[in-house]
Structure formats: structure tokens, C-alpha cells
Write a protein that holds these residues in place. Structure first.
Motif, PDB file in Angstrom:
ATOM      1  N   ILE A 170       3.382   5.911  -2.854  1.00 19.11           N
ATOM      2  CA  ILE A 170       4.595   6.582  -3.316  1.00 19.11           C
ATOM      3  C   ILE A 170       4.591   6.672  -4.837  1.00 19.11           C
ATOM      4  O   ILE A 170       4.933   7.722  -5.415  1.00 19.11           O
ATOM      5  CB  ILE A 170       5.847   5.847  -2.805  1.00 19.11           C
ATOM      6  CG1 ILE A 170       5.984   6.056  -1.293  1.00 19.11           C
ATOM      7  CG2 ILE A 170       7.107   6.318  -3.514  1.00 19.11           C
ATOM      8  CD1 ILE A 170       7.022   5.186  -0.632  1.00 19.11           C
ATOM      9  N   ASN A 171       4.182   5.585  -5.512  1.00 20.24           N
ATOM     10  CA  ASN A 171       4.111   5.596  -6.972  1.00 20.24           C
ATOM     11  C   ASN A 171       3.104   6.631  -7.475  1.00 20.24           C
ATOM     12  O   ASN A 171       3.351   7.323  -8.467  1.00 20.24           O
ATOM     13  CB  ASN A 171       3.752   4.207  -7.502  1.00 20.24           C
ATOM     14  CG  ASN A 171       4.905   3.244  -7.361  1.00 20.24           C
ATOM     15  OD1 ASN A 171       6.055   3.651  -7.239  1.00 20.24           O
ATOM     16  ND2 ASN A 171       4.597   1.959  -7.351  1.00 20.24           N
ATOM     17  N   GLN A 172       1.963   6.728  -6.787  1.00 12.42           N
ATOM     18  CA  GLN A 172       0.965   7.732  -7.178  1.00 12.42           C
ATOM     19  C   GLN A 172       1.533   9.140  -7.047  1.00 12.42           C
ATOM     20  O   GLN A 172       1.365   9.976  -7.938  1.00 12.42           O
ATOM     21  CB  GLN A 172      -0.290   7.603  -6.308  1.00 12.42           C
ATOM     22  CG  GLN A 172      -1.159   6.428  -6.660  1.00 12.42           C
ATOM     23  CD  GLN A 172      -2.346   6.286  -5.727  1.00 12.42           C
ATOM     24  OE1 GLN A 172      -2.477   7.023  -4.759  1.00 12.42           O
ATOM     25  NE2 GLN A 172      -3.211   5.324  -6.028  1.00 12.42           N
ATOM     26  N   ARG A 173       2.222   9.390  -5.935  1.00 12.91           N
ATOM     27  CA  ARG A 173       2.838  10.714  -5.740  1.00 12.91           C
ATOM     28  C   ARG A 173       3.840  11.011  -6.847  1.00 12.91           C
ATOM     29  O   ARG A 173       3.882  12.124  -7.384  1.00 12.91           O
ATOM     30  CB  ARG A 173       3.543  10.779  -4.385  1.00 12.91           C
ATOM     31  CG  ARG A 173       2.620  10.968  -3.230  1.00 12.91           C
ATOM     32  CD  ARG A 173       3.408  11.227  -1.962  1.00 12.91           C
ATOM     33  NE  ARG A 173       2.652  10.767  -0.811  1.00 12.91           N
ATOM     34  CZ  ARG A 173       3.161  10.168   0.244  1.00 12.91           C
ATOM     35  NH1 ARG A 173       4.445   9.943   0.323  1.00 12.91           N
ATOM     36  NH2 ARG A 173       2.394   9.800   1.245  1.00 12.91           N
ATOM     37  N   ASN A 174       4.660   9.991  -7.171  1.00 10.83           N
ATOM     38  CA  ASN A 174       5.674  10.191  -8.208  1.00 10.83           C
ATOM     39  C   ASN A 174       5.036  10.471  -9.569  1.00 10.83           C
ATOM     40  O   ASN A 174       5.525  11.332 -10.315  1.00 10.83           O
ATOM     41  CB  ASN A 174       6.588   8.972  -8.297  1.00 10.83           C
ATOM     42  CG  ASN A 174       7.515   8.882  -7.103  1.00 10.83           C
ATOM     43  OD1 ASN A 174       7.706   9.850  -6.375  1.00 10.83           O
ATOM     44  ND2 ASN A 174       8.076   7.712  -6.877  1.00 10.83           N
ATOM     45  N   THR A 175       3.956   9.760  -9.898  1.00  8.96           N
ATOM     46  CA  THR A 175       3.301  10.007 -11.187  1.00  8.96           C
ATOM     47  C   THR A 175       2.693  11.407 -11.230  1.00  8.96           C
ATOM     48  O   THR A 175       2.767  12.078 -12.259  1.00  8.96           O
ATOM     49  CB  THR A 175       2.205   8.957 -11.457  1.00  8.96           C
ATOM     50  OG1 THR A 175       1.323   8.899 -10.330  1.00  8.96           O
ATOM     51  CG2 THR A 175       2.783   7.593 -11.722  1.00  8.96           C
TER      52      THR A 175
ATOM     53  N   LEU B 110       0.834  -1.206   0.000  1.00  9.52           N
ATOM     54  CA  LEU B 110       0.000   0.000   0.000  1.00  9.52           C
ATOM     55  C   LEU B 110       0.867   1.253   0.000  1.00  9.52           C
ATOM     56  O   LEU B 110       0.612   2.210  -0.753  1.00  9.52           O
ATOM     57  CB  LEU B 110      -0.905  -0.010   1.235  1.00  9.52           C
ATOM     58  CG  LEU B 110      -2.328   0.499   1.062  1.00  9.52           C
ATOM     59  CD1 LEU B 110      -3.195   0.020   2.191  1.00  9.52           C
ATOM     60  CD2 LEU B 110      -2.374   1.989   0.955  1.00  9.52           C
ATOM     61  N   SER B 111       1.916   1.240   0.821  1.00 12.41           N
ATOM     62  CA  SER B 111       2.798   2.416   0.880  1.00 12.41           C
ATOM     63  C   SER B 111       3.531   2.608  -0.452  1.00 12.41           C
ATOM     64  O   SER B 111       3.706   3.739  -0.912  1.00 12.41           O
ATOM     65  CB  SER B 111       3.799   2.282   2.019  1.00 12.41           C
ATOM     66  OG  SER B 111       4.682   1.229   1.784  1.00 12.41           O
TER      67      SER B 111
END
Length: 131
Positions: free
Chosen positions: A69-74, A64-65
Motif C-alpha cells: 500500500i505504501n509503494q502504491r501511495n508513493t 507485506l500488505s
């Protein structure tokens, strides 16, 4: 009621080893125990099933974390791209909206003052539209 509380405090004082008055004068502070001497109550006596549950929970939390993090990066990458495109569009618009004045007589340059010369820029005149 008050005597009960006092008696309980006296019992807890008896259980503790007598170490004297602390140097700071803070008698209400408890003595700290080192990490090595502390025992893990839940970690030592847990069954295999409990360990498996704990591992699964850890895996789900980590995944989940990672997703967050991937969503934030995208989102960051999208913002960077948008900003870059906006800057390119701005530069293009600036070039389109420029008012050019071709200096055909080079002696004008010699007569110009320093401030005016700073504004002069060399450009390729082959692709300028002639009115």
C-alpha cells in the motif's frame, strides 16, 4: 456400481431430518446451517505453538500488505508531483510563447466587437521586453 451410489444417497437422506418438499421446488439444495451452530475444528484444538505460528504469519502478511500500500501511495504521489510540474511548465511555456499587442489607443476598445473584446486581456506591461 450404480446400486452403490443409490445406496449411499439413501443413507445420507436418512441422516438428514425430513423437512418436506422445499417451496422453491429445488429438492437438490442442501439445508443451510447457521453460523452459530457451526464448529471450528482447527480453532478449538490448536496448540500454543500453532497459535504463535498463525499470529506470526498474520503479522508478516499484514506488514507485506502495508508495504504494498505504501509503494502504491508513493507511486501515486510521484505521479501527482510530475503532473503538477508539467502543468506549471506548460503555463510558463504558454506565457513565453504569447504574442502580445499593446493597445495604446483606448478608443479602439470602443470600436471592437464583443467577440474581439473577449480575447482582450489586461496584463502588467512593465515587465514586457520592448523590441
Amino acid at each position: 456400481m450404480c446400486s452403490l451410489i443409490v445406496n449411499m444417497i439413501d443413507m445420507s437422506d436418512k441422516n438428514r431430518s425430513i423437512r418436506g418438499q422445499p417451496k422453491s421446488g429445488r429438492f437438490w439444495k442442501n439445508q443451510k446451517t447457521r453460523f452459530a451452530t457451526m464448529k471450528k475444528s482447527s480453532g478449538l484444538k490448536s496448540s500454543f505453538e500453532q497459535k504463535q505460528k498463525f499470529r506470526e504469519e498474520l503479522k508478516s502478511i499484514k506488514s507485506l500488505s502495508r508495504e504494498l500500500i505504501n509503494q502504491r501511495n508513493t507511486v501515486k504521489e510521484a505521479r501527482k508531483l510530475k503532473r503538477k510540474e508539467n502543468l506549471q511548465r506548460r503555463k510558463g511555456n504558454e506565457l513565453k510563447s504569447e504574442v502580445l499587442q499593446v493597445i495604446k489607443n483606448p478608443t479602439k476598445l470602443k470600436r471592437m466587437k464583443k467577440k474581439a473584446l473577449r480575447a482582450v486581456q489586461k496584463r502588467d506591461t512593465s515587465n514586457i521586453k520592448k523590441h
